[in-house]
Design a protein around this motif. Structure first.
Motif, PDB file in Angstrom:
ATOM      1  N   GLN A 167       0.833  -1.201   0.000  1.00 43.95           N
ATOM      2  CA  GLN A 167       0.000   0.000   0.000  1.00 43.95           C
ATOM      3  C   GLN A 167       0.869   1.254   0.000  1.00 43.95           C
ATOM      4  O   GLN A 167       1.821   1.346   0.766  1.00 43.95           O
ATOM      5  N   GLU A 168       0.528   2.227  -0.841  1.00 40.99           N
ATOM      6  CA  GLU A 168       1.256   3.495  -0.901  1.00 40.99           C
ATOM      7  C   GLU A 168       0.829   4.345   0.293  1.00 40.99           C
ATOM      8  O   GLU A 168      -0.355   4.654   0.464  1.00 40.99           O
ATOM      9  N   VAL A 169       1.812   4.703   1.139  1.00 38.57           N
ATOM     10  CA  VAL A 169       1.497   5.404   2.389  1.00 38.57           C
ATOM     11  C   VAL A 169       2.239   6.733   2.512  1.00 38.57           C
ATOM     12  O   VAL A 169       2.235   7.344   3.585  1.00 38.57           O
ATOM     13  N   GLY A 170       2.866   7.185   1.429  1.00 39.03           N
ATOM     14  CA  GLY A 170       3.737   8.354   1.484  1.00 39.03           C
ATOM     15  C   GLY A 170       3.123   9.588   2.088  1.00 39.03           C
ATOM     16  O   GLY A 170       3.814  10.378   2.742  1.00 39.03           O
ATOM     17  N   GLN A 171       1.821   9.798   1.893  1.00 37.61           N
ATOM     18  CA  GLN A 171       1.162  10.993   2.418  1.00 37.61           C
ATOM     19  C   GLN A 171       0.218  10.686   3.577  1.00 37.61           C
ATOM     20  O   GLN A 171      -0.534  11.546   4.021  1.00 37.61           O
ATOM     21  N   LYS A 172       0.271   9.450   4.086  1.00 37.87           N
ATOM     22  CA  LYS A 172      -0.579   9.079   5.213  1.00 37.87           C
ATOM     23  C   LYS A 172       0.127   9.381   6.534  1.00 37.87           C
ATOM     24  O   LYS A 172       1.354   9.268   6.627  1.00 37.87           O
ATOM     25  N   PRO A 173      -0.621   9.724   7.579  1.00 38.87           N
ATOM     26  CA  PRO A 173       0.010   9.970   8.891  1.00 38.87           C
ATOM     27  C   PRO A 173       0.524   8.674   9.505  1.00 38.87           C
ATOM     28  O   PRO A 173       0.134   7.569   9.106  1.00 38.87           O
ATOM     29  N   ALA A 174       1.386   8.817  10.496  1.00 39.61           N
ATOM     30  CA  ALA A 174       1.992   7.649  11.144  1.00 39.61           C
ATOM     31  C   ALA A 174       0.948   6.701  11.706  1.00 39.61           C
ATOM     32  O   ALA A 174       1.125   5.476  11.674  1.00 39.61           O
ATOM     33  N   SER A 175      -0.148   7.231  12.214  1.00 38.89           N
ATOM     34  CA  SER A 175      -1.180   6.409  12.845  1.00 38.89           C
ATOM     35  C   SER A 175      -1.850   5.440  11.890  1.00 38.89           C
ATOM     36  O   SER A 175      -2.475   4.470  12.310  1.00 38.89           O
ATOM     37  N   GLN A 176      -1.697   5.666  10.584  1.00 39.11           N
ATOM     38  CA  GLN A 176      -2.326   4.800   9.586  1.00 39.11           C
ATOM     39  C   GLN A 176      -1.330   3.854   8.906  1.00 39.11           C
ATOM     40  O   GLN A 176      -1.649   3.236   7.886  1.00 39.11           O
ATOM     41  N   ARG A 177      -0.126   3.713   9.463  1.00 49.42           N
ATOM     42  CA  ARG A 177       0.904   2.902   8.807  1.00 49.42           C
ATOM     43  C   ARG A 177       1.199   1.588   9.519  1.00 49.42           C
ATOM     44  O   ARG A 177       1.962   0.776   9.000  1.00 49.42           O
ATOM     45  N   ASP A 178       0.690   1.368  10.694  1.00 55.75           N
ATOM     46  CA  ASP A 178       0.901   0.134  11.453  1.00 55.75           C
ATOM     47  C   ASP A 178       2.384  -0.182  11.609  1.00 55.75           C
ATOM     48  O   ASP A 178       2.863  -1.266  11.266  1.00 55.75           O
ATOM     49  N   ILE A 179       3.110   0.809  12.128  1.00 50.79           N
ATOM     50  CA  ILE A 179       4.542   0.627  12.391  1.00 50.79           C
ATOM     51  C   ILE A 179       4.809   0.895  13.871  1.00 50.79           C
ATOM     52  O   ILE A 179       4.011   1.521  14.566  1.00 50.79           O
ATOM     53  N   ALA A 180       5.955   0.420  14.345  1.00 49.11           N
ATOM     54  CA  ALA A 180       6.394   0.714  15.717  1.00 49.11           C
ATOM     55  C   ALA A 180       7.758   1.376  15.633  1.00 49.11           C
ATOM     56  O   ALA A 180       8.637   0.909  14.909  1.00 49.11           O
ATOM     57  N   PHE A 181       7.946   2.461  16.384  1.00 49.50           N
ATOM     58  CA  PHE A 181       9.172   3.252  16.331  1.00 49.50           C
ATOM     59  C   PHE A 181       9.887   3.163  17.673  1.00 49.50           C
ATOM     60  O   PHE A 181       9.283   3.385  18.716  1.00 49.50           O
ATOM     61  N   VAL A 182      11.176   2.824  17.634  1.00 48.58           N
ATOM     62  CA  VAL A 182      11.995   2.782  18.844  1.00 48.58           C
ATOM     63  C   VAL A 182      13.046   3.881  18.749  1.00 48.58           C
ATOM     64  O   VAL A 182      13.847   3.898  17.814  1.00 48.58           O
ATOM     65  N   PHE A 183      13.042   4.800  19.713  1.00 54.37           N
ATOM     66  CA  PHE A 183      13.916   5.971  19.679  1.00 54.37           C
ATOM     67  C   PHE A 183      15.219   5.712  20.435  1.00 54.37           C
ATOM     68  O   PHE A 183      15.316   4.808  21.268  1.00 54.37           O
TER      69      PHE A 183
END
Length: 365
Positions: free
Chosen positions: A65-81
């Motif tokens: 799915q093309e997600v380039g302009q979608k917000p983070a909440s719609q990408r089903d990813i987890a970010f570790v800082f």
């Protein structure tokens, strides 16, 4: 988990271009490293994949799915800082469970998933502890737990071990790779540490000034650098660069450094001009019978090996040799090169010249 495809990704901040037309593919279940020095565009690329920055142009596909302009909440990813980003007023259990609670998951299911993650990470004994009193390593495990508990399509990690001391970083790198292998998760990991990238990654993208210098498996990048930047950035000590001028025909297997013949991988294209002979320190031997000479100016003992620095007619050279071999400052010695492992570069562009070693690399034209 998911495949991630990046097509012609570009990010501009006013007149500054942070990422220039990047394209690469991350396979499903791959541990993928974005590597480069500070300011090279690796973190900006990661933030665009995450949806924390929107690209100026280009496309990002996650699981088709093309997600380039979608917000983070719609990408089903987890970010570790890098700095953990934990909630200091919550204990470990509540930090890990927070994403599930905020989604309205039933309490019994939340408890079950937190217990499962705690077992995976070996933190069952600290679930009720305050995060403020934990060591750096345990805080990083909690941050990983909060990411894992959601079962996202992919994990994005921005230098997650950067705040740890050197010894513990190596230990946590081993743990992270083992965790990845158990879960089979698609992971994108940003680092400036080439040893970390080589140790953990299935594939590496090397970036510099917003441009992808090379993309491939760790061993290929080490053995077959596409540019002088990659050859210098990867390896400790880095590749030696000996500059010379020569006209070489297709199929040439010999070049001349200060009049002495040295072996090179067979050229796939002719070249006439200023070149650079690139050779790794471990592919140089001290050989009294060799015609190419150098003077020892420093030695560094490393246990089973030593790094010998020599002054030559083409510049300074570092050789990695056995500690049993005697090399003293002031010695004048012959240098023998394993030319089949050497890389020739175009001195002007910095790109590798196409040869039997770098078959697909074009350096000029």
């Amino acid at each position: 988990m998911a495949e991630i495809v990046i097509k012609n990704l570009r990010k501009e901040f006013g007149s500054f271009t942070a990422v220039q037309s990047s394209s690469f593919k991350i396979e499903d279940g791959e541990f993928f490293m974005l590597l480069g020095p500070s300011g090279c565009g690796k973190t900006t690329t990661l933030r665009m994949i995450a949806g924390l920055e929107l690209p100026t142009s280009g496309e990002i596909y996650i699981d088709g799915q093309e997600v380039g302009q979608k917000p983070a909440s719609q990408r089903d990813i987890a970010f570790v800082f890098q700095m953990f980003a934990l909630y200091p007023h919550m204990n470990v259990r509540k930090n890990i469970s927070y994403p599930l609670v905020s989604q309205g998951m039933p309490k019994a299911q939340v408890k079950e998933k937190v217990a499962e993650v705690a077992r995976i990470l070996g933190i069952e004994d600290i679930l009720n502890s305050s995060v403020s009193g934990l060591s750096g390593g345990d805080r990083q495990r909690v941050a990983l737990g909060r990411a894992i508990v959601r079962d996202p399509k992919c994990f994005l990690m921005d230098e997650p071990l950067g705040a740890l001391d050197a010894e513990f970083r190596e230990h946590m790198a081993e743990e992270l790779r083992a965790l990845h292998d158990r879960m089979g998760a698609t992971t994108v990991y940003v680092t400036h540490d080439q040893l970390e990238a080589m140790q953990m990654g299935d594939k590496i993208v090397v970036m510099n000034h917003g441009v992808i210098e090379q993309f491939g498996a760790p061993q290929d990048i080490y053995d077959k650098p596409a540019t002088m930047f990659v050859a210098d950035f990867i390896g400790s000590p880095p590749m030696n660069f000996l500059r010379f001028h020569e006209s070489l025909d297709v199929g040439a297997t010999t070049a001349h450094l200060h009049g002495e013949a040295v072996e090179i991988p067979a050229l796939r294209e002719a070249f006439d001009g200023d070149m650079v002979y690139g050779i790794r320190p471990e592919h140089i031997r001290l050989d009294d019978a060799a015609g190419y000479r150098g003077e020892v100016i420093a030695t560094e003992y490393l246990g089973t090996t030593q790094i010998v620095t020599l002054s030559t007619s083409n510049g300074e050279v570092k050789a990695r040799i056995s500690s049993d071999q005697i090399a003293k400052v002031g010695d004048k010695v012959g240098l023998s090169f394993n030319g089949t492992t050497a890389t020739l570069f175009d001195n002007q562009s910095g790109r590798a010249i196409r040869s039997a070693l770098n078959e697909g690399v074009l350096s000029h034209g």
